[in-house]
Design an enzyme around this catalytic site. Structure first.
Site, PDB file in Angstrom:
ATOM      1  CG  ASP A  85      -1.813  -1.142   1.345  1.00 37.39           C
ATOM      2  OD1 ASP A  85      -2.262  -1.602   0.286  1.00 37.39           O
ATOM      3  OD2 ASP A  85      -2.064  -1.603   2.472  1.00 37.39           O
ATOM      4  CG  ASP A  91      -0.262   4.865   6.554  1.00 33.09           C
ATOM      5  OD1 ASP A  91      -1.203   4.511   7.283  1.00 33.09           O
ATOM      6  OD2 ASP A  91      -0.326   4.912   5.317  1.00 33.09           O
ATOM      7  CD  GLU A 144      -1.267  -2.024   6.681  1.00 29.95           C
ATOM      8  OE1 GLU A 144      -1.822  -1.222   7.434  1.00 29.95           O
ATOM      9  OE2 GLU A 144      -1.776  -2.432   5.627  1.00 29.95           O
ATOM     10  CD  GLU A 145       2.182   1.620   7.518  1.00 38.87           C
ATOM     11  OE1 GLU A 145       2.898   1.775   6.507  1.00 38.87           O
ATOM     12  OE2 GLU A 145       0.945   1.445   7.457  1.00 38.87           O
ATOM     13  CG  ASP A 155      -3.595  -1.327  10.223  1.00 39.25           C
ATOM     14  OD1 ASP A 155      -2.892  -0.315  10.004  1.00 39.25           O
ATOM     15  OD2 ASP A 155      -4.462  -1.724   9.439  1.00 39.25           O
ATOM     16  CG  LEU A 210      -3.868   6.146  10.425  1.00 39.40           C
ATOM     17  CD1 LEU A 210      -4.253   6.543  11.847  1.00 39.40           C
ATOM     18  CD2 LEU A 210      -3.321   7.353   9.707  1.00 39.40           C
ATOM     19  CG  ASP A 211      -7.975  -0.165   9.476  1.00 38.38           C
ATOM     20  OD1 ASP A 211      -7.604  -0.978   8.618  1.00 38.38           O
ATOM     21  OD2 ASP A 211      -9.164   0.149   9.657  1.00 38.38           O
ATOM     22  CD  GLU A 257      -5.582  -4.800   7.607  1.00 43.90           C
ATOM     23  OE1 GLU A 257      -5.857  -3.636   7.306  1.00 43.90           O
ATOM     24  OE2 GLU A 257      -5.341  -5.682   6.754  1.00 43.90           O
TER      25      GLU A 257
HETATM   26  P1  AFP Z   1      -4.882   0.213   5.685  1.00 44.87           P
HETATM   27  O1  AFP Z   1      -5.307   1.629   5.514  1.00 44.87           O
HETATM   28  O2  AFP Z   1      -4.332  -0.071   7.047  1.00 44.87           O
HETATM   29  O3  AFP Z   1      -3.970  -0.249   4.597  1.00 44.87           O
HETATM   30  O4  AFP Z   1      -6.196  -0.731   5.631  1.00 44.87           O
HETATM   31  C1  AFP Z   1      -7.195  -0.572   4.701  1.00 44.87           C
HETATM   32  C2  AFP Z   1      -8.022  -1.832   4.643  1.00 44.87           C
HETATM   33  O5  AFP Z   1      -7.240  -2.979   4.873  1.00 44.87           O
HETATM   34  C3  AFP Z   1      -9.221  -1.836   5.584  1.00 44.87           C
HETATM   35  O6  AFP Z   1      -9.225  -0.861   6.564  1.00 44.87           O
HETATM   36  C4  AFP Z   1     -10.407  -1.592   4.679  1.00 44.87           C
HETATM   37  O7  AFP Z   1     -11.570  -2.227   5.095  1.00 44.87           O
HETATM   38  C5  AFP Z   1      -9.939  -2.100   3.371  1.00 44.87           C
HETATM   39  O8  AFP Z   1      -8.533  -1.965   3.349  1.00 44.87           O
HETATM   40  C6  AFP Z   1     -10.516  -1.298   2.258  1.00 44.87           C
HETATM   41  O9  AFP Z   1     -10.057  -1.813   1.063  1.00 44.87           O
HETATM   42  P2  AFP Z   1     -10.686  -1.385  -0.340  1.00 44.87           P
HETATM   43  O10 AFP Z   1     -10.325   0.062  -0.523  1.00 44.87           O
HETATM   44  O11 AFP Z   1     -10.012  -2.305  -1.284  1.00 44.87           O
HETATM   45  O12 AFP Z   1     -12.152  -1.596  -0.246  1.00 44.87           O
END
Ligand code: AFP
Length: 340
Positions: free
Chosen positions: A64, A70, A93-94, A114, A116-117, A278
Site C-alpha cells: 500500500d 501512517d 503493517e508499516e 495496524d 493507521l487503518d 487486521e
Molecule cells: P490500511 O489503511 O491499514 O492499509 O487498511 C485498509 C483496509 O485494509 C481496511 O481498513 C479496509 O476495510 C480495506 O482496506 C478497504 O479496502 P478497499 O479500498 O479495497 O475496499
C-alpha cells in the site's frame, strides 16, 4: 463493579485484579497504547493544517502507498510501547519484519499493530483507526521474533482498536468481555461509555467492497444476492454500509450487528486483510478468550499461521468473521452452502 465514570486505566486495573488469567502488565500496556492514541487523535485532527496529509512516496511491505500519517502513527505507537520496557518487539503493517523494541527481562510481549487503518480516509476527513493485538513472547531465547506471533489468535493476552471519528473511542478485551471508552477532553481520560458490548442478535447491515463482486467465488456472489433479496421476516434486504476503514465498519458491526467481509479477489488472492493486525485482534464478546476467529481462505479454518516468508503480513480472505464476534445473528444462507 460500578461502571459510572470509570476510566480506561481504572478498568484495566480492575480486570487485572479480578481475573486470574489477565496479565499483570495489562494496565501499563493499555496506558501506553492509549497515550499514543491520544497523540494520534490530535495529529489526525490537525493534519490538514500542518501539512501532514498525503503520501510519503513509498509503499509499505503489503504494497500500500504510505501516507505521512501512517508513518507518524507507527512512530508514535512504537515510542509509547518502548517507554514501557515491556515490549520485546512490534509487528506492524508499516514495517517489513518484527522490529525489536526492548531487550530487558521485563520485555515479555510482542504487539501486532495496524497503526493507521483505513488511512486512505485521512485526506477526506473520514474515520480511521488503530488495531492492536498483544501476545506473549515465546520460549526463552526466542523473544521478539516473528515466531512469537505465529500462534492462534486465541493466544493473544489482550486486543482491541481505537477509532478516530467524531469522537475517539478505545475498545479492548482481555478475555473478560469487550468494553469501549470515549476520550473525554474535560477529564483528559478515556471514560467507559460502552460497557460489556454485545451486538444485537439480529443485524441488518452488510459491509464489503462490492466493486469486486464479479471476482468473488460464486458461493459468495449467491450470498450477496441472498442478502439483497426482499424478505421482511429475515430483515432483508440488508443495508450496505462501507467506509473503506475496517475499524469504522467493524465498530458498527459490534454495536449494531453487521456482516463484514473481504473475500479473495483477483488482486488479493489470499484476501486483503492481514491476519495478525487486521483480523486476529478483533474482540469477541462471545468468548472468555480473545477472539481468534479470523479464518483463512474460503474454508473458514482457524487462523493458526504456519511459518512462511513474510509471515508477519500474511492475509486472510475473511468471509463472515464479525458475525460471530459481534453476537449479531443475521440470517444467512446455510453454512454448508456458504463455505463449500
Ligand atoms: P490500511 O489503511 O491499514 O492499509 O487498511 C485498509 C483496509 O485494509 C481496511 O481498513 C479496509 O476495510 C480495506 O482496506 C478497504 O479496502 P478497499 O479500498 O479495497 O475496499
Amino acid at each position: 463493579m460500578s461502571t459510572t465514570g470509570i476510566t480506561l486505566h481504572q478498568h484495566s486495573l480492575e480486570q487485572q485484579q479480578q481475573n486470574a488469567h489477565v496479565v499483570e502488565e495489562l494496565p501499563e500496556l493499555l496506558a501506553a497504547l492509549s497515550r499514543a492514541a491520544r497523540t494520534l487523535a490530535r495529529e489526525i485532527r490537525r493534519a490538514a493544517l500542518v501539512g501532514q496529509l498525503g503520501l510519503v512516496g513509498g509503499s509499505n511491505p503489503t504494497g500500500d502507498a504510505q501516507k505521512k500519517l501512517d508513518i507518524l502513527g507507527n512512530t508514535t505507537l512504537m515510542e509509547a510501547l518502548a517507554e514501557t520496557g515491556l515490549v520485546a518487539a512490534v509487528v506492524s503493517e508499516e514495517l517489513p519484519e518484527a522490529m525489536p523494541v526492548s531487550s530487558g527481562s521485563a520485555a515479555r510481549y510482542v504487539v501486532c499493530l495496524d497503526p493507521l487503518d483505513g488511512s486512505s480516509n485521512t485526506d477526506i476527513n473520514g474515520p480511521v483507526g488503530t488495531i492492536f493485538g498483544i501476545r506473549r513472547c515465546g520460549a526463552a531465547g526466542q523473544s521478539g521474533t516473528a515466531a512469537d506471533v505465529l500462534g492462534s489468535g486465541s493466544e493473544q493476552v489482550a486486543s482491541g482498536y481505537v477509532m478516530y471519528g467524531p469522537g475517539t473511542v478505545f475498545v479492548y478485551t482481555c478475555g473478560a468481555g469487550v468494553n469501549g471508552f470515549t476520550w473525554d477532553d474535560e477529564r483528559g481520560e478515556f471514560v467507559l461509555t460502552h460497557p460489556d458490548i454485545r451486538g444485537p442478535r439480529q443485524g441488518h447491515y452488510d459491509s464489503a467492497n462490492l466493486g469486486h463482486y464479479h471476482e468473488w467465488h460464486p458461493h459468495i456472489q449467491r450470498f450477496i444476492d441472498y442478502l439483497t433479496q426482499h424478505d421482511p421476516l429475515t430483515h432483508r434486504p440488508y443495508s450496505l454500509h462501507y467506509t473503506g476503514a475496517l475499524v469504522a465498519d467493524v465498530h458498527r458491526s459490534l454495536l449494531e450487528g453487521e456482516l463484514y467481509f473481504y473475500p479473495a479477489d483477483a488482486e488479493h488472492q489470499q484476501g486483503k486483510l492481514r491476519l495478525l493486525y487486521e483480523c486476529a485482534p478483533w474482540p469477541s464478546s462471545s468468548s472468555r478468550r480473545v477472539a481468534a476467529s479470523a479464518q483463512a481462505r474460503r474454508g473458514c479454518s482457524r487462523s493458526r499461521l504456519k511459518p512462511c516468508t513474510n509471515a508477519c503480513h500474511r492475509s486472510s480472505a475473511a468471509l463472515k468473521m464479525w458475525r460471530c464476534m459481534s453476537h449479531s445473528r443475521p440470517t444467512v444462507v446455510p453454512h454448508e452452502e456458504a463455505h463449500t
